[in-house]
Motif scaffolding. Structure first.
Motif, PDB file in Angstrom:
ATOM      1  N   THR A 135     -20.853 -51.026 -50.191  1.00 14.78           N
ATOM      2  CA  THR A 135     -21.821 -52.018 -49.699  1.00 14.78           C
ATOM      3  C   THR A 135     -22.829 -52.437 -50.767  1.00 14.78           C
ATOM      4  O   THR A 135     -23.817 -53.102 -50.462  1.00 14.78           O
ATOM      5  CB  THR A 135     -22.580 -51.460 -48.481  1.00 14.78           C
ATOM      6  OG1 THR A 135     -23.216 -50.214 -48.833  1.00 14.78           O
ATOM      7  CG2 THR A 135     -21.624 -51.211 -47.320  1.00 14.78           C
ATOM      8  N   SER A 136     -22.558 -52.040 -52.022  1.00 16.58           N
ATOM      9  CA  SER A 136     -23.405 -52.418 -53.168  1.00 16.58           C
ATOM     10  C   SER A 136     -24.856 -51.972 -52.996  1.00 16.58           C
ATOM     11  O   SER A 136     -25.787 -52.666 -53.426  1.00 16.58           O
ATOM     12  CB  SER A 136     -23.355 -53.947 -53.385  1.00 16.58           C
ATOM     13  OG  SER A 136     -22.042 -54.371 -53.650  1.00 16.58           O
ATOM     14  N   SER A 137     -25.045 -50.809 -52.381  1.00 19.43           N
ATOM     15  CA  SER A 137     -26.395 -50.261 -52.182  1.00 19.43           C
ATOM     16  C   SER A 137     -26.762 -49.385 -53.378  1.00 19.43           C
ATOM     17  O   SER A 137     -27.035 -48.182 -53.245  1.00 19.43           O
ATOM     18  CB  SER A 137     -26.442 -49.459 -50.883  1.00 19.43           C
ATOM     19  OG  SER A 137     -26.037 -50.247 -49.785  1.00 19.43           O
ATOM     20  N   PHE A 138     -26.781 -49.999 -54.557  1.00 20.88           N
ATOM     21  CA  PHE A 138     -26.959 -49.245 -55.791  1.00 20.88           C
ATOM     22  C   PHE A 138     -28.381 -48.706 -55.943  1.00 20.88           C
ATOM     23  O   PHE A 138     -28.584 -47.674 -56.577  1.00 20.88           O
ATOM     24  CB  PHE A 138     -26.583 -50.123 -56.985  1.00 20.88           C
ATOM     25  CG  PHE A 138     -25.162 -50.606 -56.940  1.00 20.88           C
ATOM     26  CD1 PHE A 138     -24.106 -49.702 -56.965  1.00 20.88           C
ATOM     27  CD2 PHE A 138     -24.877 -51.951 -56.859  1.00 20.88           C
ATOM     28  CE1 PHE A 138     -22.786 -50.136 -56.927  1.00 20.88           C
ATOM     29  CE2 PHE A 138     -23.562 -52.399 -56.810  1.00 20.88           C
ATOM     30  CZ  PHE A 138     -22.514 -51.486 -56.845  1.00 20.88           C
ATOM     31  N   GLN A 139     -29.353 -49.390 -55.371  1.00 14.40           N
ATOM     32  CA  GLN A 139     -30.723 -48.893 -55.450  1.00 14.40           C
ATOM     33  C   GLN A 139     -30.870 -47.591 -54.679  1.00 14.40           C
ATOM     34  O   GLN A 139     -31.568 -46.674 -55.117  1.00 14.40           O
ATOM     35  CB  GLN A 139     -31.704 -49.941 -54.924  1.00 14.40           C
ATOM     36  CG  GLN A 139     -33.164 -49.610 -55.134  1.00 14.40           C
ATOM     37  CD  GLN A 139     -33.552 -49.544 -56.608  1.00 14.40           C
ATOM     38  OE1 GLN A 139     -32.908 -50.170 -57.463  1.00 14.40           O
ATOM     39  NE2 GLN A 139     -34.602 -48.793 -56.913  1.00 14.40           N
ATOM     40  N   PHE A 147     -32.835 -40.139 -46.900  1.00 16.98           N
ATOM     41  CA  PHE A 147     -33.882 -40.503 -45.948  1.00 16.98           C
ATOM     42  C   PHE A 147     -34.976 -41.369 -46.574  1.00 16.98           C
ATOM     43  O   PHE A 147     -36.021 -41.565 -45.962  1.00 16.98           O
ATOM     44  CB  PHE A 147     -34.508 -39.235 -45.355  1.00 16.98           C
ATOM     45  CG  PHE A 147     -33.725 -38.679 -44.192  1.00 16.98           C
ATOM     46  CD1 PHE A 147     -33.934 -39.154 -42.904  1.00 16.98           C
ATOM     47  CD2 PHE A 147     -32.768 -37.703 -44.397  1.00 16.98           C
ATOM     48  CE1 PHE A 147     -33.215 -38.657 -41.838  1.00 16.98           C
ATOM     49  CE2 PHE A 147     -32.035 -37.195 -43.340  1.00 16.98           C
ATOM     50  CZ  PHE A 147     -32.259 -37.673 -42.051  1.00 16.98           C
ATOM     51  N   LEU A 148     -34.739 -41.879 -47.770  1.00 12.74           N
ATOM     52  CA  LEU A 148     -35.733 -42.725 -48.427  1.00 12.74           C
ATOM     53  C   LEU A 148     -35.269 -44.175 -48.431  1.00 12.74           C
ATOM     54  O   LEU A 148     -34.082 -44.457 -48.618  1.00 12.74           O
ATOM     55  CB  LEU A 148     -35.952 -42.255 -49.862  1.00 12.74           C
ATOM     56  CG  LEU A 148     -36.723 -40.936 -50.008  1.00 12.74           C
ATOM     57  CD1 LEU A 148     -36.580 -40.401 -51.423  1.00 12.74           C
ATOM     58  CD2 LEU A 148     -38.200 -41.140 -49.659  1.00 12.74           C
ATOM     59  N   PRO A 149     -36.198 -45.121 -48.232  1.00 18.94           N
ATOM     60  CA  PRO A 149     -35.828 -46.541 -48.270  1.00 18.94           C
ATOM     61  C   PRO A 149     -35.419 -46.973 -49.664  1.00 18.94           C
ATOM     62  O   PRO A 149     -35.874 -46.417 -50.665  1.00 18.94           O
ATOM     63  CB  PRO A 149     -37.116 -47.249 -47.812  1.00 18.94           C
ATOM     64  CG  PRO A 149     -38.205 -46.282 -48.108  1.00 18.94           C
ATOM     65  CD  PRO A 149     -37.621 -44.911 -47.927  1.00 18.94           C
ATOM     66  N   ILE A 177     -31.130 -41.526 -54.717  1.00 18.52           N
ATOM     67  CA  ILE A 177     -30.464 -40.250 -54.462  1.00 18.52           C
ATOM     68  C   ILE A 177     -30.281 -39.482 -55.773  1.00 18.52           C
ATOM     69  O   ILE A 177     -30.473 -38.256 -55.830  1.00 18.52           O
ATOM     70  CB  ILE A 177     -29.108 -40.482 -53.762  1.00 18.52           C
ATOM     71  CG1 ILE A 177     -29.330 -41.029 -52.353  1.00 18.52           C
ATOM     72  CG2 ILE A 177     -28.288 -39.194 -53.715  1.00 18.52           C
ATOM     73  CD1 ILE A 177     -28.062 -41.451 -51.652  1.00 18.52           C
ATOM     74  N   LEU A 178     -29.926 -40.201 -56.833  1.00 19.52           N
ATOM     75  CA  LEU A 178     -29.779 -39.562 -58.147  1.00 19.52           C
ATOM     76  C   LEU A 178     -31.110 -38.997 -58.629  1.00 19.52           C
ATOM     77  O   LEU A 178     -31.161 -37.873 -59.155  1.00 19.52           O
ATOM     78  CB  LEU A 178     -29.243 -40.586 -59.150  1.00 19.52           C
ATOM     79  CG  LEU A 178     -29.038 -40.087 -60.587  1.00 19.52           C
ATOM     80  CD1 LEU A 178     -28.003 -38.960 -60.626  1.00 19.52           C
ATOM     81  CD2 LEU A 178     -28.604 -41.245 -61.497  1.00 19.52           C
ATOM     82  N   ALA A 179     -32.193 -39.739 -58.430  1.00 19.10           N
ATOM     83  CA  ALA A 179     -33.517 -39.262 -58.842  1.00 19.10           C
ATOM     84  C   ALA A 179     -33.916 -38.023 -58.049  1.00 19.10           C
ATOM     85  O   ALA A 179     -34.493 -37.070 -58.612  1.00 19.10           O
ATOM     86  CB  ALA A 179     -34.545 -40.377 -58.650  1.00 19.10           C
ATOM     87  N   CYS A 180     -33.617 -38.018 -56.744  1.00 24.45           N
ATOM     88  CA  CYS A 180     -33.940 -36.846 -55.921  1.00 24.45           C
ATOM     89  C   CYS A 180     -33.110 -35.638 -56.342  1.00 24.45           C
ATOM     90  O   CYS A 180     -33.607 -34.506 -56.361  1.00 24.45           O
ATOM     91  CB  CYS A 180     -33.694 -37.165 -54.445  1.00 24.45           C
ATOM     92  SG  CYS A 180     -34.857 -38.349 -53.741  1.00 24.45           S
ATOM     93  N   ASP A 234     -22.426 -49.426 -39.225  1.00 27.91           N
ATOM     94  CA  ASP A 234     -23.498 -49.624 -40.197  1.00 27.91           C
ATOM     95  C   ASP A 234     -24.632 -50.395 -39.520  1.00 27.91           C
ATOM     96  O   ASP A 234     -24.463 -51.556 -39.151  1.00 27.91           O
ATOM     97  CB  ASP A 234     -22.982 -50.400 -41.406  1.00 27.91           C
ATOM     98  CG  ASP A 234     -24.005 -50.478 -42.538  1.00 27.91           C
ATOM     99  OD1 ASP A 234     -25.141 -49.998 -42.356  1.00 27.91           O
ATOM    100  OD2 ASP A 234     -23.670 -51.026 -43.608  1.00 27.91           O
ATOM    101  N   THR A 235     -25.783 -49.757 -39.383  1.00 26.97           N
ATOM    102  CA  THR A 235     -26.926 -50.411 -38.749  1.00 26.97           C
ATOM    103  C   THR A 235     -27.617 -51.397 -39.676  1.00 26.97           C
ATOM    104  O   THR A 235     -28.465 -52.165 -39.236  1.00 26.97           O
ATOM    105  CB  THR A 235     -27.955 -49.361 -38.287  1.00 26.97           C
ATOM    106  OG1 THR A 235     -28.466 -48.671 -39.437  1.00 26.97           O
ATOM    107  CG2 THR A 235     -27.340 -48.369 -37.316  1.00 26.97           C
ATOM    108  N   GLY A 236     -27.291 -51.342 -40.973  1.00 31.41           N
ATOM    109  CA  GLY A 236     -27.910 -52.252 -41.932  1.00 31.41           C
ATOM    110  C   GLY A 236     -29.298 -51.847 -42.370  1.00 31.41           C
ATOM    111  O   GLY A 236     -30.001 -52.635 -43.009  1.00 31.41           O
ATOM    112  N   SER A 237     -29.722 -50.631 -42.078  1.00 36.45           N
ATOM    113  CA  SER A 237     -31.059 -50.173 -42.453  1.00 36.45           C
ATOM    114  C   SER A 237     -31.169 -50.005 -43.966  1.00 36.45           C
ATOM    115  O   SER A 237     -30.173 -49.808 -44.673  1.00 36.45           O
ATOM    116  CB  SER A 237     -31.368 -48.848 -41.751  1.00 36.45           C
ATOM    117  OG  SER A 237     -32.589 -48.301 -42.200  1.00 36.45           O
ATOM    118  N   THR A 238     -32.399 -50.064 -44.459  1.00 37.31           N
ATOM    119  CA  THR A 238     -32.631 -49.806 -45.882  1.00 37.31           C
ATOM    120  C   THR A 238     -32.622 -48.314 -46.199  1.00 37.31           C
ATOM    121  O   THR A 238     -32.640 -47.932 -47.367  1.00 37.31           O
ATOM    122  CB  THR A 238     -33.984 -50.391 -46.320  1.00 37.31           C
ATOM    123  OG1 THR A 238     -35.034 -49.779 -45.561  1.00 37.31           O
ATOM    124  CG2 THR A 238     -34.021 -51.892 -46.110  1.00 37.31           C
TER     125      THR A 238
END
Length: 352
Positions: free
Chosen positions: A40-44, A87-89, A49-52, A198-202
């Motif tokens: 879904t191209s949610s790379f941010q 769990f982070l936007p 997740i990588l930072a956490c 997919d609810t589409g949430s951030t």
């Protein structure tokens, strides 16, 4: 006389899988979630997740080599980071969450005993601190009370475009209604398949409910997840939502939308992957059931229908406090049962 020469491993049989085994199982069922973020191209979100994960590794390394002089538990460290990032936007600043999680984990968890020595859930406390520091980055859910008065609030929100509906939803829904639900004398409306998919949430943990359910079934089957905590939590939370949620917005009792409550706000993801974190739950079966039920009640009063960006994590934090009380009761009951047994054994030995 018949002799039994069979060789078994019975003296070394584990009652439950080890923490490492359970952790690897959870990591495996989380892989599809990460794959869906890529698709879904949610790379941010993946970057967060990588930072956490990196913050979790640094905190673990500091504790392992500077405080306790021990080796790192890499699977638990990785799981901890992934769950927190889920769990982070997506718009949360990456550098900020790295330092927030690093400081929070090292101060709130590791100095008090490592993996199972702290009473607080590391994922929950990290998200709570991230919210206090940067609440503006979390989404707000402003829903009219008119929606919440209905027993089909989720369907109304779907029809009004609050939740996205995908192109294949109609095809899949028609197939299921024709081949399965029609034989049961019922049918499902369009939109629920999309809400499951997919609810589409951030926030990634709020999105892929079907993957969460399938992952939980796998964890139950391989005994990497005990049923007591998540089942008691979901049952109690759903019961309160069904009975009381509409009452608070002028509706009638026993008319709450359980589907909306479970499929939003990361409720299912929290119940299966976060709530039973190592060392933060009671030991006995009854204690775990009470812990799950009390956390479910807390989740109802904190999150209501689940339309809260951090309600699930605040519920876990409250549950940790309940767990402390339950564990104190378990310890007290254990002493009451153990001491008389030891005294009785001592008297028996003296008479012999």
């Amino acid at each position: 006389m018949r002799k039994n020469n069979a060789l078994t491993l019975r003296p070394f049989h584990y009652v439950t899988p080890s923490i490492s085994t359970m952790t690897v199982g959870m990591l495996c069922v989380l892989i599809p979630h990460l794959v869906m973020l890529i698709i879904t191209s949610s790379f941010q979100s993946l970057l967060i997740i990588l930072a956490c994960g990196l913050a979790s590794f640094v905190a673990e390394a500091l504790d392992a080599y500077l405080v306790r002089r021990r080796t790192m538990n890499i699977p638990v460290t990785l799981l901890q980071g992934i769950l927190t990032g889920m769990f982070l936007p997506a718009n949360y600043p990456v550098v900020s969450i790295f330092f927030i999680m690093l400081v929070t984990l090292f101060i709130a968890k590791y100095p008090f005993g490592g993996i199972a020595g702290s009473w607080v859930n590391p994922v929950a406390i990290s998200i709570v601190m991230a919210y206090f520091v940067g609440a503006i980055w979390f989404p707000t859910y402003i829903i009219s009370p008119l929606y919440l008065q209905s027993h089909n609030a989720s369907l109304m929100l779907i029809n009004d475009g609050v939740f996205p509906v995908f192109a294949l939803d109609t095809t899949i829904t028609n197939y299921l209604n024709s081949n399965i639900f029609s034989r049961l004398g019922t049918n499902i409306p369009e939109g629920y398949i999309s809400l499951l998919w997919d609810t589409g949430s951030t926030i990634p943990a709020f999105r892929f409910n079907l993957l969460t359910l399938l992952g939980s079934l796998i964890l139950f089957s391989i005994r990497s997840l005990n049923w007591e905590v998540p089942v008691s939590f979901i049952f109690t939370y759903s019961l309160f939502v069904w009975l009381l949620c509409p009452v608070f917005v002028g509706g009638s009792i026993g008319n709450g939308d359980i589907i909306l409550a479970l499929l939003t706000g990361g409720t299912l993801f929290m119940a299966f992957f976060v709530l039973s974190w190592f060392g933060t739950v009671p030991v006995t079966v009854s204690g775990k059931i009470f812990f799950g039920a009390l956390t479910g009640i807390a989740a109802f009063f904190i999150s209501g229908y689940g339309l809260s960006p951090v309600g699930a994590m605040f519920s876990v934090f409250c549950g940790n406090i309940f767990s402390l009380i339950i564990q104190m009761i378990e310890h007290w009951r254990g002493e009451r049962q153990f001491i008389p047994a030891v005294q009785s054994h001592s008297h028996t030995q003296e008479h012999n």
